[in-house]
Design a protein around this motif. Structure first.
Motif, PDB file in Angstrom:
ATOM      1  N   ALA A  95      42.735  38.227  38.634  1.00 36.82           N
ATOM      2  CA  ALA A  95      43.894  37.530  39.578  1.00 36.82           C
ATOM      3  C   ALA A  95      42.148  36.684  40.857  1.00 36.82           C
ATOM      4  O   ALA A  95      43.220  35.640  41.199  1.00 36.82           O
ATOM      5  N   VAL A  96      41.833  37.087  40.627  1.00 35.36           N
ATOM      6  CA  VAL A  96      40.681  36.498  41.847  1.00 35.36           C
ATOM      7  C   VAL A  96      40.106  34.858  41.742  1.00 35.36           C
ATOM      8  O   VAL A  96      40.390  34.129  41.921  1.00 35.36           O
ATOM      9  N   VAL A  97      39.733  35.745  39.580  1.00 37.32           N
ATOM     10  CA  VAL A  97      39.037  34.160  39.751  1.00 37.32           C
ATOM     11  C   VAL A  97      40.329  33.075  39.111  1.00 37.32           C
ATOM     12  O   VAL A  97      40.301  31.759  39.414  1.00 37.32           O
ATOM     13  N   HIS A  98      41.912  33.100  39.146  1.00 34.70           N
ATOM     14  CA  HIS A  98      42.227  32.663  39.039  1.00 34.70           C
ATOM     15  C   HIS A  98      43.245  31.593  40.537  1.00 34.70           C
ATOM     16  O   HIS A  98      43.335  30.799  40.257  1.00 34.70           O
ATOM     17  N   TRP A  99      42.598  32.196  40.910  1.00 33.71           N
ATOM     18  CA  TRP A  99      43.096  32.198  42.615  1.00 33.71           C
ATOM     19  C   TRP A  99      42.212  31.025  42.619  1.00 33.71           C
ATOM     20  O   TRP A  99      42.007  29.865  43.894  1.00 33.71           O
ATOM     21  N   ALA A 100      40.646  31.076  42.781  1.00 31.18           N
ATOM     22  CA  ALA A 100      40.156  30.851  43.176  1.00 31.18           C
ATOM     23  C   ALA A 100      40.014  29.134  41.831  1.00 31.18           C
ATOM     24  O   ALA A 100      39.323  27.615  42.834  1.00 31.18           O
ATOM     25  N   ASP A 101      40.784  29.108  40.825  1.00 33.10           N
ATOM     26  CA  ASP A 101      41.356  27.936  39.635  1.00 33.10           C
ATOM     27  C   ASP A 101      42.000  26.771  40.878  1.00 33.10           C
ATOM     28  O   ASP A 101      42.209  25.910  40.753  1.00 33.10           O
TER      29      ASP A 101
END
Length: 298
Positions: A152-158
């Motif tokens: 989720a962290v990487v997704h929201w960074a994207d």
């Protein structure tokens, strides 16, 4: 998208823009969009809302024509409409406020609006920055799906970085809207690059060239008035055009390209606070010739 379908999308966008410009010019609100250009001559900024109407109509047509072409097609078109409509709406608010707020104490430019926010003052320009940023993030949340196994962290960074591309592109095109036709020419060049073979991912680039067609079609419809110095994009049109281009980038480009585009936009935006784009264009022969193409000479 095949050439014929792209031409149809561009035609629909152009027709909608022309109809919107003609209709809006006959309404009582038209006088509120009258301004004085760099020559001291009267122009209308109704071109901006008219461009946005055409771009949205073209995007809707593209959604219908490309339904089922890509797995995320519907989400991408929804993202494009959110970003374009949001950018145009907040741009109109800022355009209309411009005629009522002037003088040495008015905050100008991105740095001025952000500075006012830090001091606890929300200008219409500051509201536009926040509004377009929110629209950009909402669009990115739709256009950039979470990949299998992605945290989720990487997704929201994207999502946040993609939202920055959309909002940053909206602001950058607006920074170019200082001379007749300049912003629209930049949009056309960016669209041509985006439509070139090999740009973007294999599936995304093929499925979403209709977004570029919508942008180019709407721009072509209002370009004669812009070059003829009868009308100008204003914040509404320039922001809408940039936001739509930004959605195409985030929908078709891999993360590395999105981040590179974001860095380039950020660099150009920071540079604009210290360097005049008009002066740079005047000193660069190729840019100077392109900038003056089709424009009045006197």
């Amino acid at each position: 998208m095949r050439t014929g379908a792209a031409q149809l999308v561009a035609g629909i966008a152009a027709a909608a823009s022309r109809a919107a410009l003609s209709g809006l010019a006959r309404t009582p609100v038209a006088r509120r969009f009258e301004r004085t250009n760099h020559r001291g001559e009267p122009v209308t900024m109704l071109e901006g809302p008219a461009f946005a109407v055409g771009a949205l109509a073209g995007t809707a047509a593209g959604a219908a024509l490309t339904r089922g072409m890509t797995a995320t097609g519907g989400r991408t078109h929804a993202a494009a409409m959110i970003a374009t409509a949001g950018a145009a709406t907040f741009g109109v608010i800022d355009d209309l406020a411009e005629s009522r707020t002037s003088g040495p104490d008015v905050s100008k430019g991105l740095r001025g609006h952000l500075g006012a926010l830090r001091r606890g003052s929300l200008t219409t320009g500051g509201a536009k920055v926040l509004g377009i940023s929110a629209a950009g993030i909402a669009a990115a949340a739709l256009a950039v799906p979470r990949r299998p196994g992605q945290s989720a962290v990487v997704h929201w960074a994207d999502v946040l970085s993609a939202g920055g591309v959309v909002a940053g592109a909206a602001n950058l095109v607006n920074l170019l809207d200082l001379r007749p036709g300049r912003a629209l020419k930049a949009v056309a060049v960016a669209s041509a690059v985006g439509a070139a073979p090999g740009c973007g991912t294999a599936s995304g680039a093929a499925g979403h060239r209709d977004l570029l067609a919508a942008c180019v079609g709407a721009g072509a419809a209002v370009l004669p008035g812009d070059l003829g110095e009868r009308s100008m994009l204003g914040d509404a049109g320039a922001n809408a055009a940039g936001a739509l281009l930004g959605v195409h980038v985030i929908a078709t480009a891999p993360r590395s390209v999105r981040l590179a585009v974001l860095a380039a936009i950020a660099g150009a935006t920071v540079a604009s606070e210290k360097v005049s784009f008009t002066a740079v264009i005047a000193r660069t022969p190729v840019l100077r010739e392109l900038d003056g193409l089709g424009r009045r000479t006197s």
